[in-house]
Design a protein around this motif. Structure first.
Motif, PDB file in Angstrom:
ATOM      1  N   HIS A   1       0.845  -1.190   0.000  1.00 31.32           N
ATOM      2  CA  HIS A   1       0.000   0.000   0.000  1.00 31.32           C
ATOM      3  C   HIS A   1       0.883   1.242   0.000  1.00 31.32           C
ATOM      4  O   HIS A   1       1.788   1.363   0.824  1.00 31.32           O
TER       5      HIS A   1
ATOM      6  N   GLY B   1       0.196   4.197   0.878  1.00 33.04           N
ATOM      7  CA  GLY B   1      -0.020   5.063   2.024  1.00 33.04           C
ATOM      8  C   GLY B   1       0.770   4.668   3.253  1.00 33.04           C
ATOM      9  O   GLY B   1       1.414   5.507   3.885  1.00 33.04           O
ATOM     10  N   CYS B   2       0.745   3.376   3.597  1.00 35.07           N
ATOM     11  CA  CYS B   2       1.392   2.950   4.843  1.00 35.07           C
ATOM     12  C   CYS B   2       2.527   1.961   4.625  1.00 35.07           C
ATOM     13  O   CYS B   2       3.274   1.668   5.551  1.00 35.07           O
TER      14      CYS B   2
END
Length: 141
Positions: free
Chosen positions: A110, A112-113
């Motif tokens: 991912h 984002g993280c």
């Protein structure tokens, strides 16, 4: 061939097709880059690019290096991006069932993280299901 799975497999089930989609998703766009990354023979790669483009999985985009002729690079369409969960699922399956000999060159994460992305079965009601749950198949013939 009216069976949806059979139609999908006739396109992406051919050797090299999903590898081409994976490499384009990872940012490789040009024929020589795809050839080097996949190891596909030139004639086969050309055929897969043509078929994936005709099916709307890839879109051709012209480019020109100064002093040379115009060439084509490839980008994923929305239909191509929709194949990414399939690639994640195939990767997960290989890791679980092919053992140590199936080292993962690509791990989906991912943006984002940084967590690992996996494919899951989710009902339209939002509930996650297990492959071992009783699934009801509706055959439309």
């Amino acid at each position: 061939m009216n069976d949806g799975v059979a139609q999908v497999l006739s396109l992406v089930g051919e050797r090299w097709a999903l590898l081409v989609v994976r490499e384009v998703a990872l940012g490789l766009r040009r024929f020589n880059e795809l050839e080097a990354a996949t190891g596909a023979p030139r004639t086969v790669l050309s055929d897969r690019l043509r078929r994936l483009t005709a099916a709307g999985v890839l879109a051709p985009r012209p480019y020109r290096i100064p002093g040379s002729r115009e060439r084509t690079e490839y980008v994923l369409t929305d239909a191509g991006a929709d194949l990414l969960p399939l690639l994640a699922a195939v990767s997960d399956w290989g890791e679980r069932h092919l053992g140590a000999g199936a080292a993962q060159d690509v791990v989906y994460r991912h943006g984002g993280c940084g967590g690992r992305v996996t494919a899951r079965l989710v009902c339209e009601c939002g509930e996650e299901t297990s492959p071992h749950d009783r699934l009801i198949a509706q055959v439309n013939r």
